[in-house]
Every structure is written in structure tokens, then in C-alpha cells.
Design a protein around this motif. Structure first.
Motif, PDB file in Angstrom:
ATOM      1  N   GLU A  76      10.653  11.611 -19.812  1.00  0.00           N
ATOM      2  CA  GLU A  76       9.666  12.383 -19.557  1.00  0.00           C
ATOM      3  C   GLU A  76       9.197  12.368 -18.274  1.00  0.00           C
ATOM      4  O   GLU A  76       8.215  11.455 -17.995  1.00  0.00           O
ATOM      5  CB  GLU A  76       8.553  12.103 -20.662  1.00  0.00           C
ATOM      6  CG  GLU A  76       7.264  12.984 -20.452  1.00  0.00           C
ATOM      7  CD  GLU A  76       7.615  14.137 -21.383  1.00  0.00           C
ATOM      8  OE1 GLU A  76       8.474  14.457 -22.245  1.00  0.00           O
ATOM      9  OE2 GLU A  76       6.903  15.211 -21.244  1.00  0.00           O
ATOM     10  N   GLY A  77       9.807  12.929 -17.511  1.00  0.00           N
ATOM     11  CA  GLY A  77       9.291  13.373 -16.104  1.00  0.00           C
ATOM     12  C   GLY A  77       9.534  11.907 -15.212  1.00  0.00           C
ATOM     13  O   GLY A  77      10.278  11.169 -15.458  1.00  0.00           O
ATOM     14  N   GLU A  78       9.042  12.381 -13.994  1.00  0.00           N
ATOM     15  CA  GLU A  78       9.169  10.919 -13.086  1.00  0.00           C
ATOM     16  C   GLU A  78       7.793  11.173 -12.205  1.00  0.00           C
ATOM     17  O   GLU A  78       7.130  12.089 -12.018  1.00  0.00           O
ATOM     18  CB  GLU A  78      10.488  11.088 -12.163  1.00  0.00           C
ATOM     19  CG  GLU A  78      10.541  12.287 -11.567  1.00  0.00           C
ATOM     20  CD  GLU A  78      11.934  12.498 -10.773  1.00  0.00           C
ATOM     21  OE1 GLU A  78      12.739  11.297 -10.862  1.00  0.00           O
ATOM     22  OE2 GLU A  78      12.049  13.379 -10.008  1.00  0.00           O
ATOM     23  N   LEU A  79       7.761  10.071 -11.453  1.00  0.00           N
ATOM     24  CA  LEU A  79       6.461  10.093 -10.634  1.00  0.00           C
ATOM     25  C   LEU A  79       6.926   9.459  -9.217  1.00  0.00           C
ATOM     26  O   LEU A  79       7.816   8.794  -9.090  1.00  0.00           O
ATOM     27  CB  LEU A  79       5.636   8.579 -11.029  1.00  0.00           C
ATOM     28  CG  LEU A  79       4.054   8.838 -10.811  1.00  0.00           C
ATOM     29  CD1 LEU A  79       3.541   9.848 -11.604  1.00  0.00           C
ATOM     30  CD2 LEU A  79       3.503   7.535 -11.515  1.00  0.00           C
ATOM     31  N   ILE A  80       6.556  10.286  -8.305  1.00  0.00           N
ATOM     32  CA  ILE A  80       7.032   9.995  -6.807  1.00  0.00           C
ATOM     33  C   ILE A  80       5.970   9.093  -6.174  1.00  0.00           C
ATOM     34  O   ILE A  80       4.933   9.560  -6.011  1.00  0.00           O
ATOM     35  CB  ILE A  80       7.265  11.219  -6.123  1.00  0.00           C
ATOM     36  CG1 ILE A  80       8.440  12.275  -6.804  1.00  0.00           C
ATOM     37  CG2 ILE A  80       7.628  10.817  -4.796  1.00  0.00           C
ATOM     38  CD1 ILE A  80       8.505  13.402  -6.205  1.00  0.00           C
ATOM     39  N   PHE A 103       0.803  -1.102   0.072  1.00  0.00           N
ATOM     40  CA  PHE A 103       0.084  -0.129   0.051  1.00  0.00           C
ATOM     41  C   PHE A 103       0.900   1.420   0.010  1.00  0.00           C
ATOM     42  O   PHE A 103       2.206   1.243   0.391  1.00  0.00           O
ATOM     43  CB  PHE A 103      -0.860   0.019   1.384  1.00  0.00           C
ATOM     44  CG  PHE A 103      -0.194  -0.052   2.574  1.00  0.00           C
ATOM     45  CD1 PHE A 103       0.204  -1.352   3.228  1.00  0.00           C
ATOM     46  CD2 PHE A 103      -0.010   1.193   3.388  1.00  0.00           C
ATOM     47  CE1 PHE A 103       0.583  -1.331   4.224  1.00  0.00           C
ATOM     48  CE2 PHE A 103       0.781   1.108   4.357  1.00  0.00           C
ATOM     49  CZ  PHE A 103       1.214  -0.093   4.930  1.00  0.00           C
ATOM     50  N   GLY A 104       0.468   2.318  -0.094  1.00  0.00           N
ATOM     51  CA  GLY A 104       0.941   3.489  -0.369  1.00  0.00           C
ATOM     52  C   GLY A 104       0.196   4.603  -1.121  1.00  0.00           C
ATOM     53  O   GLY A 104      -1.092   4.471  -1.169  1.00  0.00           O
ATOM     54  N   GLU A 105       1.010   5.753  -1.408  1.00  0.00           N
ATOM     55  CA  GLU A 105       0.296   6.893  -2.267  1.00  0.00           C
ATOM     56  C   GLU A 105       1.071   7.066  -3.420  1.00  0.00           C
ATOM     57  O   GLU A 105       2.216   7.159  -3.503  1.00  0.00           O
ATOM     58  CB  GLU A 105       0.130   7.975  -1.364  1.00  0.00           C
ATOM     59  CG  GLU A 105      -0.482   7.902  -0.162  1.00  0.00           C
ATOM     60  CD  GLU A 105       0.560   7.502   1.116  1.00  0.00           C
ATOM     61  OE1 GLU A 105       1.752   7.995   1.189  1.00  0.00           O
ATOM     62  OE2 GLU A 105      -0.143   6.831   1.851  1.00  0.00           O
ATOM     63  N   ILE A 106       0.459   7.396  -4.592  1.00  0.00           N
ATOM     64  CA  ILE A 106       1.188   8.102  -5.676  1.00  0.00           C
ATOM     65  C   ILE A 106       1.197   9.515  -5.263  1.00  0.00           C
ATOM     66  O   ILE A 106       0.200  10.279  -5.179  1.00  0.00           O
ATOM     67  CB  ILE A 106       0.348   8.084  -6.927  1.00  0.00           C
ATOM     68  CG1 ILE A 106       0.348   6.293  -7.341  1.00  0.00           C
ATOM     69  CG2 ILE A 106       0.909   8.683  -7.985  1.00  0.00           C
ATOM     70  CD1 ILE A 106      -0.524   5.967  -8.386  1.00  0.00           C
ATOM     71  N   VAL A 107       2.289  10.102  -5.027  1.00  0.00           N
ATOM     72  CA  VAL A 107       2.366  11.489  -4.163  1.00  0.00           C
ATOM     73  C   VAL A 107       2.425  12.386  -5.261  1.00  0.00           C
ATOM     74  O   VAL A 107       1.413  13.201  -5.413  1.00  0.00           O
ATOM     75  CB  VAL A 107       4.015  11.636  -3.661  1.00  0.00           C
ATOM     76  CG1 VAL A 107       3.918  12.906  -2.840  1.00  0.00           C
ATOM     77  CG2 VAL A 107       3.934  10.467  -2.389  1.00  0.00           C
ATOM     78  N   SER A 108       3.238  12.345  -6.365  1.00  0.00           N
ATOM     79  CA  SER A 108       3.160  13.530  -7.491  1.00  0.00           C
ATOM     80  C   SER A 108       3.740  13.322  -8.551  1.00  0.00           C
ATOM     81  O   SER A 108       4.416  12.170  -8.549  1.00  0.00           O
ATOM     82  CB  SER A 108       3.701  14.798  -6.586  1.00  0.00           C
ATOM     83  OG  SER A 108       5.025  14.440  -6.291  1.00  0.00           O
ATOM     84  N   ALA A 109       3.518  14.081  -9.755  1.00  0.00           N
ATOM     85  CA  ALA A 109       4.332  13.480 -11.002  1.00  0.00           C
ATOM     86  C   ALA A 109       5.191  15.000 -11.184  1.00  0.00           C
ATOM     87  O   ALA A 109       4.426  16.123 -11.090  1.00  0.00           O
ATOM     88  CB  ALA A 109       3.160  13.306 -11.968  1.00  0.00           C
ATOM     89  N   VAL A 110       6.284  14.674 -11.550  1.00  0.00           N
ATOM     90  CA  VAL A 110       7.178  15.909 -11.643  1.00  0.00           C
ATOM     91  C   VAL A 110       7.734  16.014 -12.999  1.00  0.00           C
ATOM     92  O   VAL A 110       8.070  14.725 -13.726  1.00  0.00           O
ATOM     93  CB  VAL A 110       8.362  15.730 -10.596  1.00  0.00           C
ATOM     94  CG1 VAL A 110       9.363  16.957 -10.654  1.00  0.00           C
ATOM     95  CG2 VAL A 110       7.902  15.452  -9.015  1.00  0.00           C
ATOM     96  N   GLY A 111       8.026  17.131 -13.538  1.00  0.00           N
ATOM     97  CA  GLY A 111       8.502  17.234 -15.017  1.00  0.00           C
ATOM     98  C   GLY A 111       7.622  17.303 -15.976  1.00  0.00           C
ATOM     99  O   GLY A 111       8.189  16.981 -17.268  1.00  0.00           O
ATOM    100  N   PHE A 112       6.438  17.584 -15.994  1.00  0.00           N
ATOM    101  CA  PHE A 112       5.437  17.463 -16.991  1.00  0.00           C
ATOM    102  C   PHE A 112       4.910  18.940 -17.443  1.00  0.00           C
ATOM    103  O   PHE A 112       5.171  19.850 -16.528  1.00  0.00           O
ATOM    104  CB  PHE A 112       4.284  16.668 -16.699  1.00  0.00           C
ATOM    105  CG  PHE A 112       4.506  15.219 -16.741  1.00  0.00           C
ATOM    106  CD1 PHE A 112       4.594  14.604 -17.898  1.00  0.00           C
ATOM    107  CD2 PHE A 112       4.927  14.639 -15.520  1.00  0.00           C
ATOM    108  CE1 PHE A 112       4.656  12.960 -17.821  1.00  0.00           C
ATOM    109  CE2 PHE A 112       5.014  13.273 -15.418  1.00  0.00           C
ATOM    110  CZ  PHE A 112       5.194  12.396 -16.565  1.00  0.00           C
TER     111      PHE A 112
END
Lengths: 138, 486
Positions: B402-406, B245-254
Motif C-alpha cells: 500500500e503506497g510508499e514513503l519518500i 537527519f532528513g525529511e519525510i518528503v511525501s507519501a505516494v499511492g494513497f
């Protein structure tokens, strides 16, 4: 019975969205249980002493015992252009009244949101009796 | 009757809480001037309340009539739930023929039904609220004929309800629009009725029930203390239950000011199986978030960040813990103007330990010039496509970062093996603690052993030194003897 004790504090809320005038913020929070996650409501009080919702944030509690620094992103629902103009000058905005649905759903992408800031937490987790159930946290 | 009121919903499930109320008031002809006016001397009122969802869910029960006994004296309907009324009516229809009292009933009869031809269309479901002002309805038809009859043939159409599915969700269109004023209806008899329809819409969206309130001066702040019990069942012998479990925190670089949402799913390796009701290939989506220019706390450079904070939860059971499941992500932009879905980036990451993972994403770009122009100006596809796990990149395209996902991931494991290991350690400790004599004896034995070991080491070192000194003395003697011989 396994136990999880949560001790900590909300350290700060860093505002990302720039609004009109000065405002103060405060947080409501509650726990949702499965593996417990903490849900935040950030409220904004403007110079006219009017309160309105400023954002929401959700985070699972860490499953490791010890001290943790958590960063919880905060977002708010965004309406159409007219509603955003109304919100900018008159205040108000969309509110979410059912948080339980945050964990599931497929058509949620139709809800448009915008990031408003970040909540920083410093919390300590104490776990007890999880080993009685054969549970190990990695 | 050319106006239409529309009510928008996110999904069909939200119609469960939609309440529609149709009220029909009989008015004296002396006060009817041909304009829609409110009845000043309304003598009696009939009202009908039903829930829309019940009509949508079961096609066989979409046609019904209201209890005739309540309509017979033009009294207000008892506010029962619609399901009870329908159940009682259907039970009455199936068990006994209509009584003479029903045949002599006075006043309009309500029929709520649907057009069966339009029901075949997926994009539009139409329903009608009908009233028959004659006294003959129901006397010549039995229950089966009534249920199978076309509602348009049985009475005057009071309200048309059209449920239209479009790209934004569902739209309930009510014709006419009763939000402003009621309408007059002239029945087949001499009576004239004033009709009003109100649609109570408690929620705007289904899952995320949102409203648009004005700011208030008062806000009650309270903190509550809550407790919950999680029942943790032991997995079977030889199996390890893994909860991710966890969270998709943010998307960076879009790109900035672009609404993004993330599709995600998890693929299980060999020996892993997913628990729960969630299907393996089920498409999960976050809500859309606008990518904004933002400098994160502690960072020196501002970045384009789209905050999500979206929780996810997967339950697995496995017999091969050395393999790890993978999570797959796809960042999509939905263009509202063209109603097209643009796939911005894809990526995946294996999930093994609890950490804050940065998932690098790549974007697939076609090599052909025409394809690139098409992607640049026309964009993505009209329909939302899911994540294809293990898809190879085509030979006529290449990828760029293309960007990254935290993503914050946490992993819990549960097994009987862990429990047995813990029990073994606990029993050893308990044995040592409970028998103090044994504990002291063991400690004495250990300390004696340690002392003996230390003495032995010291003796070996001393012996070694003695041997070394003897060797050195012999060497010196040999060297002195050699010197003498020389």
C-alpha cells in the motif's frame, strides 16, 4: 571553526494547485541552524497586485560536498470549507508565523495541509574544517 | 448570561500567551436603566489582567486576590505582571497579618480561583473570576484559609472559564460572551458596575502559530545574511556519534483527497543509545496533508501524492558501527466525522547512508470476513496508537502493498578515531611540505627505485626472450636431428 558554504539558485517552482486567473510567485527563504535547513515561503501575487502566502517548504542542506539537485515539496495550511471558499474568491489564508516549531511536536497532525507545488534547487556545498572535529559525511 | 464565547487552541501550552483582561467600571445609578450600556461618565475603572497558564500550571496557587492597596482608592491597577502581583500578595499574606488599611478598603475585591471538584476531571477544567462587593472580605481570613477557600463561596461570579479538551485540541469557553457588549452588575452595595472581558488570543495554534490575514497589496521583500556557530563536541574515546537527519518528503499511492499523517520513530540496535531529551519510544507525528492527484516533474504518470517535507533529527552514540538503526513509519488517516484513526500502512527502513529512500509500505488486512467488514465500514480505533517495533503479523491476517514513503536521509558520523586518522595524514603531508630537502630526497629515491625496477623488468624480459630463443633453437635442432635419423 567548521564552515559550510552554500552556493546555488532556486531553479523553478512547479505549481501543483490550480488557482483562479494568472498569478506570479516569488520565494522568501531563510536558514535555520542545527544542521542547517532552509525554509521557504512561496508568495503569490495575483492580477490585482495582492500578495498572499502560497506555501511553505523545509529541507535540510546536504551534508556531502558537491553539487546537488534538491526537490522541496511546498504545502499550505488548509482551513474549513468556508475559509477555503473565502480564500478561493477573496484571497488570504492561514499563515504560519513561527517556523521554529516545525522540527518538533506531537499534536501536529491536527494541522491540515495541502500540497501546492515543488521547488527545485540547484545548490553546491563546500565543507571546510569538518575533519578537525572528526566529522565524516557518509 | 446564557451566551458563551469559545476560543480554540491546539494544546495546553498555547495558553501561556493567552491574556485575559477583566475590567469593572463603577457606574452611577442615575445612568443605569437596566440595559448594558457603556459608561458615559465613568468615574473610575478597575481592571485585572492575568495570564491563564499560571493558573493551570500550579494547582496550589490557583486562588489569589489582587493587591488591596491598589484597589483601595479605586484607581487603575498598575500594569505589572501577574506573577509579581501574586508573589507580593502571597509574601504579604505569609509574613504579616492584614493591616487595618486593608480592612477599610473600598470597592470590589477580585478573586480568581478554580472549582476543586471539577479540577479532578481531566476533560474539563473550570475557573472563575469572582468579585466581592462587600468590605468584609479578607478581614476574617488569613492567607491559608483564603487559599484553601472555595472560590464560589467568597463572592459574585463575574466570569466562568471552562477549559474543555476534545479531539481537536483545547477549547476555552468564557461565560458570558463579552465579545459584543459589556454587562452590568449590581453589587451588594448601592453601586452598579459595568463589566467587560476581553481575551487576547495572540496565536491560534501552539507550535504552528497561524493566522488568517487578508491578502495585502504590499509585501516587503528583504534578504538577510545570517551566521551561526555550531559547537561540535568530541565524543568519548571509542564511541562514534551518529546524527541522522532528513525529511519525510511525501507519501505516494494513497487514496485521493484523504488527509494523511505519518507517525515515525527510530529503534536503535545493540550498542546504540539515543542522545538528547527525546525518548526512544516517543511518538513523533507530521502534520496532516491531503493526498492530491499530481504529476511529478519528469514523471509520465500522475500519482496521488501527499506532500509533507517534515524534518526529523536523531542523535545516537554507538560503539558498534556495523549495526544500523531503523526508522519505522506508520501512515494514519484521521476521520473527522467519526473521530477514528485509520491505519493505512506501516513500514520501516534501516538508516545507514545518505540517500533518498523509497520506503515500501504494507497494509495489514484480516483474513476473517467479519473483521474485514468491520474494518471496511466501522474503521479504525478511537484512540491513536503508536508504533509497535518488531510486531509480528498475526496468523489471522495478511499484508498487501500500500503506497510508499519518500524519505531523504542524511548521516553524519563523528569520532576521535576519524580525527586521529585525519591528523596522521595531515602530519605526513605537513612533514613532506615543510622539509623540501626531504621531499626531494624521497622523490629522488622513489624515482631511482622506479627506474631500477623498470630496468630489472626489462632485463627479465630480455633474458626471457633470450631463453625463449635458445629453447626454440634447441627444439629446431632436435627436430632437424630427428628428420635426419628418419
Amino acid at each position: 571553526m567548521a564552515e559550510l558554504h552554500l552556493i546555488g539558485q532556486i531553479e523553478s517552482f512547479e505549481v501543483q494547485e490550480t488557482g483562479r486567473g494568472s498569478a506570479s510567485f516569488y520565494c522568501d527563504y531563510r536558514l535555520v541552524f542545527d544542521w542547517p535547513r532552509i525554509v521557504f515561503e512561496v508568495w503569490k501575487t495575483d492580477s490585482l497586485n495582492r500578495s498572499e502566502i502560497f506555501g511553505y517548504g523545509v529541507a535540510h542542506l546536504p551534508c556531502k560536498a558537491g553539487f546537488h539537485n534538491l526537490t522541496v515539496p511546498v504545502w499550505r495550511p488548509v482551513g474549513c470549507n468556508a475559509e477555503e471558499v473565502q480564500r478561493q474568491f477573496l484571497g488570504g489564508g492561514y499563515e504560519i508565523t513561527n517556523f521554529d516549531a516545525l522540527a518538533a511536536g506531537t499534536e501536529r497532525y491536527k494541522l491540515l495541509t495541502s500540497g501546492t507545488g515543488v521547488i527545485r534547487l540547484g545548490i553546491s556545498i563546500i565543507l571546510r574544517n569538518l575533519s578537525k572535529f572528526g566529522v565524516r559525511t557518509s | 448570561m446564557s451566551y458563551a464565547g469559545s476560543y480554540r487552541f491546539a494544546s495546553i501550552g498555547q495558553l501561556d500567551e493567552l491574556v485575559m483582561r477583566v475590567s469593572l467600571t463603577r457606574q452611577s445609578t442615575a445612568f443605569n436603566f437596566g440595559h448594558p450600556i457603556l459608561p458615559s461618565n465613568a468615574s473610575d475603572e478597575l481592571s485585572l489582567e492575568f495570564r491563564w497558564q499560571e493558573h493551570i500550571a500550579r494547582a496550589t496557587n490557583r486562588l489569589f486576590t489582587i493587591n488591596q492597596e491598589q484597589l483601595s482608592n479605586n484607581l487603575n491597577l498598575v500594569k505589572k505582571s501577574f506573577s509579581d502581583r501574586r508573589r507580593s500578595f502571597l509574601a504579604d499574606c505569609s509574613k504579616r497579618p492584614r493591616s487595618s488599611r486593608d480592612e477599610k478598603s473600598v470597592g470590589p475585591q477580585y478573586v480568581v480561583g478554580s472549582n476543586p471538584e471539577r479540577l479532578l476531571l481531566k476533560k474539563c477544567v473550570s475557573m472563575f473570576v469572582l468579585a466581592d462587593f462587600t468590605k468584609k472580605i479578607g478581614t476574617e481570613t488569613d492567607s491559608e484559609n483564603l487559599l484553601d477557600a472555595t472560590p464560589l463561596d467568597t463572592g459574585h461570579v463575574l466570569v466562568e472559564l471552562h477549559l474543555i479538551e476534545d479531539s481537536y485540541g483545547f477549547q476555552l469557553r468564557v461565560i458570558p460572551d463579552f465579545s459584543d457588549e459589556p454587562y452590568t452588575l449590581r453589587g451588594n452595595s448601592e453601586n452598579t458596575y459595568i463589566m467587560s472581558v476581553t481575551v487576547k488570543k495572540p496565536n491560534v495554534l501552539q507550535d504552528l502559530q497561524i493566522s488568517f490575514p487578508r491578502p495585502t497589496n504590499e509585501k516587503s521583500v528583504f534578504l538577510s545574511k545570517k551566521m551561526a556557530e555550531m559547537s561540535i563536541a568530541q565524543p568519548k574515546e571509542g564511541q562514534i556519534r551518529t546524527t541522522i537527519f532528513g525529511e519525510i518528503v511525501s507519501a505516494v499511492g494513497f487514496p485521493k483527497n484523504k488527509s494523511l499523517f505519518v507517525l515515525y520513530t527510530a529503534s536503535s540496535p545493540h550498542g546504540w543509545s539515543l542522545l538528547g531529551k527525546r525518548a526512544e519510544d516517543e511518538l513523533n507525528a507530521t502534520f496532516s496533508s491531503i493526498s492530491l492527484r499530481y504529476r511529478p516533474p519528469g514523471a509520465a504518470i500522475a500519482k496521488n501524492i501527499a506532500h509533507f517535507g517534515h524534518p526529523f533529527h536523531f542523535n545516537y552514540t554507538t560503539t558498534e558501527p556495523e549495526n544500523l538503526p531503523r526508522m519505522h513509519f506508520k501512515v494514519v488517516h484521521f476521520d473527522v466525522n467519526t473521530e477514528r484513526y485509520h491505519t493505512l500502512a506501516t513500514g520501516s527502513a534501516s538508516v545507514g547512508e545518505s540517500n533518498l529512500a523509497r520506503v515500501p509500505l504494507v497494509r495489514t488486512i484480516p483474513k476473517g470476513f467479519v473483521e474485514r467488514l468491520r474494518e471496511r465500514f466501522i474503521g479504525g480505533s478511537k484512540c491513536l496508537t503508536g508504533i509497535v517495533v518488531g510486531q509480528k503479523i498475526a496468523s489471522d491476517s495478511y499484508t498487501v502493498p500500500e503506497g510508499e514513503l519518500i524519505v531523504r536521509v542524511q548521516v553524519l558520523r563523528q569520532s576521535r578515531k576519524y580525527r586521529l586518522e585525519d591528523l596522521l595524514i595531515e602530519s605526513q603531508l605537513r612533514l613532506l611540505k615543510s622539509s623540501g630537502q626531504t621531499l626531494s630526497t624521497v622523490q629522488v629515491a622513489l624515482s631511482a627505485f622506479q627506474e631500477a625496477r623498470l630496468k630489472m623488468i626489462q632485463a627479465r624480459q630480455e633474458q626471457k626472450q633470450i631463453v625463449d630463443t635458445e629453447v626454440s633453437n634447441q627444439e629446431t635442432r632436435q627436430r632437424s636431428a630427428q628428420r635426419r635419423t628418419r
